[in-house]
Design an enzyme around this catalytic site. Sequence first.
Site, PDB file in Angstrom:
ATOM      1  N   GLY A  11      40.006  28.619  40.563  1.00 47.47           N
ATOM      2  CA  GLY A  11      40.387  30.005  40.363  1.00 47.47           C
ATOM      3  C   GLY A  11      41.845  30.140  39.973  1.00 47.47           C
ATOM      4  O   GLY A  11      42.206  30.992  39.152  1.00 47.47           O
ATOM      5  N   GLN A  64      38.040  37.825  45.624  1.00 45.02           N
ATOM      6  CA  GLN A  64      37.535  38.283  46.923  1.00 45.02           C
ATOM      7  C   GLN A  64      36.337  39.216  46.818  1.00 45.02           C
ATOM      8  O   GLN A  64      35.487  39.243  47.708  1.00 45.02           O
ATOM      9  CB  GLN A  64      38.661  38.986  47.690  1.00 45.02           C
ATOM     10  CG  GLN A  64      39.772  38.053  48.146  1.00 45.02           C
ATOM     11  CD  GLN A  64      39.305  37.014  49.153  1.00 45.02           C
ATOM     12  OE1 GLN A  64      38.352  37.210  49.900  1.00 45.02           O
ATOM     13  NE2 GLN A  64      39.974  35.871  49.161  1.00 45.02           N
ATOM     14  N   SER A  93      36.603  32.482  41.821  1.00 49.00           N
ATOM     15  CA  SER A  93      36.694  31.136  42.384  1.00 49.00           C
ATOM     16  C   SER A  93      35.461  30.850  43.222  1.00 49.00           C
ATOM     17  O   SER A  93      35.159  31.576  44.169  1.00 49.00           O
ATOM     18  CB  SER A  93      37.955  31.015  43.244  1.00 49.00           C
ATOM     19  OG  SER A  93      38.155  29.691  43.664  1.00 49.00           O
ATOM     20  N   ALA A  94      34.731  29.776  42.890  1.00 48.84           N
ATOM     21  CA  ALA A  94      33.415  29.526  43.467  1.00 48.84           C
ATOM     22  C   ALA A  94      33.439  29.283  44.965  1.00 48.84           C
ATOM     23  O   ALA A  94      32.502  29.665  45.675  1.00 48.84           O
ATOM     24  CB  ALA A  94      32.753  28.337  42.763  1.00 48.84           C
ATOM     25  N   HIS A  95      34.490  28.660  45.480  1.00 45.01           N
ATOM     26  CA  HIS A  95      34.471  28.346  46.913  1.00 45.01           C
ATOM     27  C   HIS A  95      34.618  29.590  47.777  1.00 45.01           C
ATOM     28  O   HIS A  95      34.427  29.538  48.989  1.00 45.01           O
ATOM     29  CB  HIS A  95      35.551  27.313  47.257  1.00 45.01           C
ATOM     30  CG  HIS A  95      36.958  27.825  47.180  1.00 45.01           C
ATOM     31  ND1 HIS A  95      37.656  28.221  48.288  1.00 45.01           N
ATOM     32  CD2 HIS A  95      37.799  27.988  46.132  1.00 45.01           C
ATOM     33  CE1 HIS A  95      38.871  28.602  47.932  1.00 45.01           C
ATOM     34  NE2 HIS A  95      38.982  28.475  46.624  1.00 45.01           N
ATOM     35  N   CYS A 146      55.369  33.320  60.664  1.00 43.14           N
ATOM     36  CA  CYS A 146      55.504  32.178  61.571  1.00 43.14           C
ATOM     37  C   CYS A 146      54.399  31.144  61.397  1.00 43.14           C
ATOM     38  O   CYS A 146      54.293  30.212  62.184  1.00 43.14           O
ATOM     39  CB  CYS A 146      55.515  32.668  63.008  1.00 43.14           C
ATOM     40  SG  CYS A 146      56.894  33.772  63.359  1.00 43.14           S
TER      41      CYS A 146
END
Length: 479
Positions: free
Chosen positions: A69, A177, A194-196, A320
């Site tokens: 992606g 997303q 993005s495939a994952h 953090c």
Amino acid sequence: MSYFDAASSLPLHPVARQALLASLDEGWADPTRLHREGRRARMLLDAARQSAAEAVGCRPDELHFTPSGTHALHAGIAGALTGRRRTGRRLVVSAVEHSAVLHAAEAHERGGGTVHRVDVDRAGRVDVQEWGEALGADCALACLQSANHEVGTVQPVAEAASLCARTGVPLLVDAAQSLPWEPVPGDWSLLTGSAHKWGGPPGVGLLVVRKGVRFAPTGPADEREAGRAPGFENIPAVVAAAASLRAVRAEAEAEAARLRALVDRIRARVPALVPETEVVGDPLRRLPHLVTFSCLYVDGEALLHALDTAGFSVSSGSSCTSSTLTPSHVLRAMGVLSEGNVRVSLPAGTSDEEVERFLDALPGVVEGVRAQVGAASGAIASGGDAAEESAGASADALADGSMETSADEEVTVDARGKLCPLPVIELAKAIGEVPAGGVVRVLADDEAARLDIPAWCEMTGHTFEGAAGVVFRVRRAGG
């Protein structure tokens, strides 16, 4: 262990696993060759492209498979900017775009181009009018994500695309997303995914370039994927990515409704269960499976480790939790608290019982992490009468010189050299030492303080009077 980090990545969908294994035996040959094995590989690649195009809502010849992606975003932005270089060299992006877009924007600036970053409101959403005003005759490209990866806010893509079309500016949509849930609305020009993110294998991205969009691939010429993703296609992974996208889309409507109800429960109950917690992101116009909240007086990395020990894998945009020790650019742009930030993104199949276990465990986990930095319940009086413990802590601070008083009802807290959340904790303890209308001056050189001290004031009702260098002035609320 409950995996609540679906926005980062998902395990292989069962359909993707089946498609991957089957195509390993059939899709290994070069799809550009005319022999039997090449033709078989070409058929698999074409079928995957057709399936993915139907899910996206574009023509198959407009969709190209990329190695990731991020590669799709970089190639899409560079190609569109190069293709329209005669129009101008100005790029418009929102302030909360994925870092891959912002990195591409920085590279564009280093190359002599200009970038206009459109601000967002406290919910993380761009204003359509401001977006339209950012466009112009010299604008080569605009980029707007369909939904934010950290807080889940859905952007007004259709309205933004309409304004772009009206001014002749192509719009690139980062749909990483939202693509598993629904097609992206509007008259957009370029799109990436993005495939994952939807249970496909990692290492596969999508780049869609609509017909008629001026686009000039950068780098050496390559015959594959129209030159937009050079190199031999990973056909088994591409087939698995397309198969899983089709599978999750078939389940999306029902699963979105179920997960939205679970997220609504988390959004409502976390502030009630955990004192001094802020749920961030748009409460209505949001992804169905994602909720983000920030807890005052909590070290973000310690909180994530504690939740992991309790059996919950979550993510964070907190300053953090990164090696840079600077706040997430998304939280910074929104002006919300970055301390103790937790992103919960539920994968398909998450049960009511898992969510209830999370809600049962969270208060004790946060209390334990707060205790580690001396901010357990009762130790901080951030508004009303100072608690006994707070008074004791403040007296100790006066004795060791880290807190000073002055005759004009000011207290100075020296938190230089201390990292989040300690400057805010010391501010919260010190505020009880001044009368209503009195001022606490905090000396803090931690970059996160520039976001978290104003955010603390927003949450607690005190007045942030500004910062000069490392000096932050906070006036205690009256009454």
